[in-house]
Design a protein around this motif. Structure first.
Motif, short mmCIF file in Angstrom:
data_model
loop_
_atom_site.label_atom_id
_atom_site.label_comp_id
_atom_site.label_asym_id
_atom_site.label_seq_id
_atom_site.Cartn_x
_atom_site.Cartn_y
_atom_site.Cartn_z
N VAL A 283 35.25 39.39 24.56
CA VAL A 283 36.38 39.38 25.25
C VAL A 283 37.73 39.41 24.68
O VAL A 283 37.85 38.35 24.20
CB VAL A 283 36.53 38.59 26.36
N VAL A 285 41.65 39.23 26.42
CA VAL A 285 41.87 38.83 27.70
C VAL A 285 43.56 39.13 27.75
O VAL A 285 44.43 38.62 26.93
CB VAL A 285 42.11 36.96 28.08
N LEU A 292 40.22 42.16 31.16
CA LEU A 292 39.49 41.77 30.37
C LEU A 292 38.92 42.53 29.44
O LEU A 292 37.92 44.04 30.59
CB LEU A 292 38.66 40.81 30.96
N TYR A 294 35.97 43.73 27.22
CA TYR A 294 34.34 43.22 26.29
C TYR A 294 34.02 44.03 25.87
O TYR A 294 33.71 44.89 26.13
CB TYR A 294 34.00 41.94 26.84
N PRO A 302 28.79 36.87 29.60
CA PRO A 302 30.38 36.22 29.37
C PRO A 302 30.31 36.37 31.36
O PRO A 302 30.03 37.05 32.05
CB PRO A 302 31.75 36.16 29.04
N LEU A 304 32.70 35.16 35.06
CA LEU A 304 33.92 35.41 35.64
C LEU A 304 33.87 34.79 36.51
O LEU A 304 33.13 35.18 38.16
CB LEU A 304 34.22 36.74 35.21
N LEU A 314 30.36 39.66 32.94
CA LEU A 314 30.12 40.93 32.28
C LEU A 314 29.35 41.30 31.08
O LEU A 314 28.85 41.52 30.58
CB LEU A 314 31.37 40.25 31.42
N PHE A 338 40.88 40.90 36.29
CA PHE A 338 40.80 39.58 37.37
C PHE A 338 42.60 38.89 38.02
O PHE A 338 42.90 39.83 37.95
CB PHE A 338 40.61 38.75 35.92
N THR A 343 38.05 32.07 36.38
CA THR A 343 37.71 31.23 35.54
C THR A 343 36.80 31.83 34.48
O THR A 343 35.64 32.43 35.09
CB THR A 343 36.80 29.48 35.48
N LEU A 344 36.88 32.38 32.95
CA LEU A 344 36.40 32.80 32.18
C LEU A 344 35.20 31.75 31.43
O LEU A 344 35.96 31.16 30.49
CB LEU A 344 36.86 33.72 31.78
N LEU A 406 42.28 31.81 34.04
CA LEU A 406 42.94 33.01 33.73
C LEU A 406 44.21 32.89 34.50
O LEU A 406 43.85 31.72 35.50
CB LEU A 406 42.30 34.26 33.66
#
Length: 406
Positions: A283, A285, A292, A294, A302, A304, A314, A338, A343-344, A406
């Motif tokens: 990913v 960022v 994002l 990816y 992942p 999110l 994702l 995002f 939060t990832l 993030l």
């Protein structure tokens, strides 16, 4: 409380079972009380004497082979320093009080080396399990009795082999974990952003050291985050993991995006032993565009976590694992926006997968845990996720985890 002063000579003589000490030249150095009692000899009749002068082969039994087998085993131990468990032996002993009368014995010996500080053999421990009474008690044909006793001895040998394998596996596990720790990057700040990383090895045996994580600073206000999982375990997996992580970290710095980085990694993986079928997700960022980007090579998607408490996985750019296709093909790539404060979460399958359930159940469990702990920082959230999602007794697969605010 004072430490007791232990008289090791007294302990040796009181040991239960037959134990003797011999020099590398096979001369008796000592014998415990049970050994002397069961062979019908005094200590003075043994000390300093060659073992097979004291206990020669029965001249009345042309098939006797106990002396030759015992001698060969002891000489191997003296030469290699390795412990050796012998098969069942019939070894007749001459009655010390009635010369010419030989008494039938069935023994199961173990020979082990005592080493000095330089690793040289100084003594041979000769432990004998006397099972004559067991053989005789079973009655029946003598050949059947011997075979039954042989099975008993073989079971003991198998137990010892299993114990050696267990110790060897434990040593390899320790080395593999040390190698894993040396290869994974230490947790460091990623620019001015908060991130938490975790690695939890599997419990038991060697199913460890295939998982990794990586965080790379890129130009501008960007970073690249990855989590991967090498199929296999132990030292081979740790070595493959180290090579793949380093290669992907380098590719991320020059590739236009995560898909191109994974394409380069896939070509490289074809030449890395043990890298076949590795899964990895990458990913990028970008805080300037709040996006994002990816791409996934067969890896769990992942998560999110949005500020409103909703969770998105994702999963719109998933492709087969590395090396799964016979020919090279471009990998897919997706992009999503995002919101600041999201939060990832990247992770390996050890966090969510269970053998007795569908992966969707594990993903749902992760989403619920993320929502429950959404107001905590990355470090506290990482600990909470591991506590919520890993079994109390530990997972049978190792787990890598990256959490980025993030």
């Amino acid at each position: 409380m004072r430490n007791p002063q232990i008289d090791y000579a007294a302990v040796f003589h009181a040991l239960p079972g037959m134990v003797a000490l011999l020099t590398p030249e096979l001369l008796y150095a000592d014998a415990n009380d049970d050994f002397l009692r069961l062979v019908g000899r005094t200590r003075e009749q043994l000390l300093g004497r060659y073992i097979f002068d004291v206990f020669p082969e029965n001249p009345n039994d042309p098939a006797a082979a106990g002396m030759g087998e015992t001698k060969a085993s002891m000489l191997r131990v003296a030469e290699t320093g390795e412990r050796e468990t012998m098969a069942l032996l019939r070894y007749d002993i001459e009655d010390s009080e009635r010369p010419g009368r030989w008494v039938e014995h069935y023994w199961s010996p173990v020979n082990a080396a005592v080493l000095d500080r330089n690793g040289d053999v100084t003594l041979i421990v000769h432990r004998v399990e006397e099972i004559t009474d067991l053989v005789r008690a079973r009655g029946g044909d003598r050949r059947d009795r011997v075979l039954e006793a042989e099975l008993y001895t073989r079971s003991r040998e198998l137990q010892e082999v299993n114990e050696r394998l267990r110790r060897a596996h434990a040593r390899e596990r320790e080395v593999a974990l040390a190698l894993q720790a040396a290869m994974l990057p230490a947790p460091t700040p990623v620019g001015h952003h908060r991130a938490a990383v975790r690695y939890r090895p599997a419990v038991g045996a060697l199913n460890v050291c295939g998982d990794w994580y990586d965080l790379v600073d890129l130009d501008g206000d960007r970073i690249a985050v990855a989590v991967g999982d090498v199929v296999g375990h132990g030292l081979e997996a740790a070595c493959a993991m180290g090579q793949l992580r380093s290669a992907l970290s380098a590719a991320a710095r020059v590739a236009d995006g995560p898909a191109q980085a994974l394409e380069a990694l896939g070509l490289y993986a074809r030449h890395v032993p043990g890298a076949e079928s590795t899964t990895v997700v990458k990913v990028y960022v970008d805080w300037e565009s709040h996006t994002l980007t990816y791409s996934s090579a067969g890896h769990p998607p992942p998560a999110l976590l949005h500020p409103d408490g909703s969770v998105t996985f994702l999963d719109r750019a998933t492709d087969p694992p590395l090396g799964a296709r016979p020919e090279h093909m471009a990998r897919p790539q997706a992009r999503t926006a995002f919101t600041e404060g999201a939060t990832l979460v990247l992770y390996s399958d050890g966090l969510i997968e269970r053998r007795d359930e569908d992966i969707d159940a594990g993903l749902a469990r992760l989403a619920r845990s993320l929502v429950r702990h959404r107001r905590t920082g990355p470090e506290a959230m990482a600990d909470a996720l591991l506590a919520d999602l890993l079994p109390p007794t530990g997972s049978t697969d190792d787990t890598a985890l990256v959490i980025l605010r993030l």
